[in-house]
Design a protein around this motif. Structure first.
Motif, PDB file in Angstrom:
ATOM      1  N   GLY A 130      -5.324  -2.513   5.824  1.00 36.10           N
ATOM      2  CA  GLY A 130      -6.029  -3.124   4.699  1.00 36.10           C
ATOM      3  C   GLY A 130      -6.421  -2.113   3.642  1.00 36.10           C
ATOM      4  N   LEU A 131      -6.715  -0.903   4.060  1.00 39.63           N
ATOM      5  CA  LEU A 131      -7.105   0.126   3.095  1.00 39.63           C
ATOM      6  C   LEU A 131      -5.921   0.645   2.292  1.00 39.63           C
ATOM      7  CD1 LEU A 131      -9.634   2.172   5.252  1.00 39.63           C
ATOM      8  CD2 LEU A 131     -10.148   0.669   3.325  1.00 39.63           C
ATOM      9  N   TYR A 132      -4.723   0.563   2.836  1.00 44.25           N
ATOM     10  CA  TYR A 132      -3.568   1.162   2.180  1.00 44.25           C
ATOM     11  C   TYR A 132      -2.559   0.171   1.606  1.00 44.25           C
ATOM     12  CZ  TYR A 132      -4.938   5.792   3.596  1.00 44.25           C
ATOM     13  OH  TYR A 132      -5.622   6.960   3.729  1.00 44.25           O
ATOM     14  N   ASP A 133      -2.814  -1.125   1.700  1.00 46.43           N
ATOM     15  CA  ASP A 133      -1.803  -2.052   1.188  1.00 46.43           C
ATOM     16  C   ASP A 133      -2.235  -2.789  -0.076  1.00 46.43           C
ATOM     17  OD1 ASP A 133      -3.557  -3.877   2.244  1.00 46.43           O
ATOM     18  OD2 ASP A 133      -2.081  -4.946   3.437  1.00 46.43           O
ATOM     19  N   LYS A 134      -3.149  -2.197  -0.815  1.00 47.48           N
ATOM     20  CA  LYS A 134      -3.563  -2.785  -2.085  1.00 47.48           C
ATOM     21  C   LYS A 134      -2.489  -2.545  -3.142  1.00 47.48           C
ATOM     22  CE  LYS A 134      -7.395  -3.043  -5.277  1.00 47.48           C
ATOM     23  NZ  LYS A 134      -8.718  -2.563  -5.615  1.00 47.48           N
ATOM     24  N   ILE A 135      -2.231  -3.572  -3.936  1.00 41.19           N
ATOM     25  CA  ILE A 135      -1.251  -3.416  -4.999  1.00 41.19           C
ATOM     26  C   ILE A 135      -1.929  -3.610  -6.344  1.00 41.19           C
ATOM     27  CG2 ILE A 135       0.696  -4.141  -3.599  1.00 41.19           C
ATOM     28  CD1 ILE A 135       0.590  -6.827  -5.045  1.00 41.19           C
TER      29      ILE A 135
END
Length: 157
Positions: A130-135
């Protein structure tokens, strides 16, 4: 303010990880419902599904959560980002809460210590995904790349 990476290059890997966890939880839940069908919702029997102890309530919740995670992993929007963050926190809080009541009658989901450990691992992995899949828009990705290059260039002096 915390910095969450935008358009991280490993985002597809994180989506696959959350999808695999979602698939495992869904299969576990379906198998658990099959094993515990006909029993009391919060029974504390010795039913084990895919290495984790379960009861009918935990199996039904697992089916719902597995489907939730698969939906989140299949979305290419920030919906998956928020779903993974939420699921990670829910898994961590639930595992800690169930560990605190493990040997009592309040263990309504029939957790064992192995279930607690797996739930904590899933929670940590989902929180990381969740912390690394922001677009974000391409401008944000370019700004992030410039910030990284600038930090690396300053570190070399």
């Amino acid at each position: 303010m915390p910095h969450l990476p935008v358009n991280h290059p490993a985002r597809p890997l994180y989506r696959v990880l959350s999808g695999i966890i979602g698939l495992y939880i869904l299969v576990f839940g379906v198998y658990g419902v099959f094993l515990t069908a006909g029993e009391s919702l919060f029974a504390r029997g010795s039913h084990w599904a895919l290495g984790l102890r379960t009861n009918l309530a935990f199996s039904i919740v697992s089916v719902l959560f597995g489907a939730f995670l698969l939906i989140g992993a299949s979305r290419r929007t920030n919906l998956g980002h928020y779903m993974n963050l939420t699921a990670g926190v829910v898994f961590l809080v639930t595992s800690i809460a169930m560990m605190s009541v493990l040997q009592t009658t309040a263990n309504i989901l029939n957790f064992s210590m192995s279930t607690v450990v797996v739930s904590m691992l899933f929670g940590l992995i989902l929180l990381a995904t969740g912390l690394y899949d922001k677009i974000g828009p391409p401008e944000h990705a370019e700004a992030e790349m410039r910030r990284r290059r600038h930090a690396v260039a300053e570190g070399n002096h």
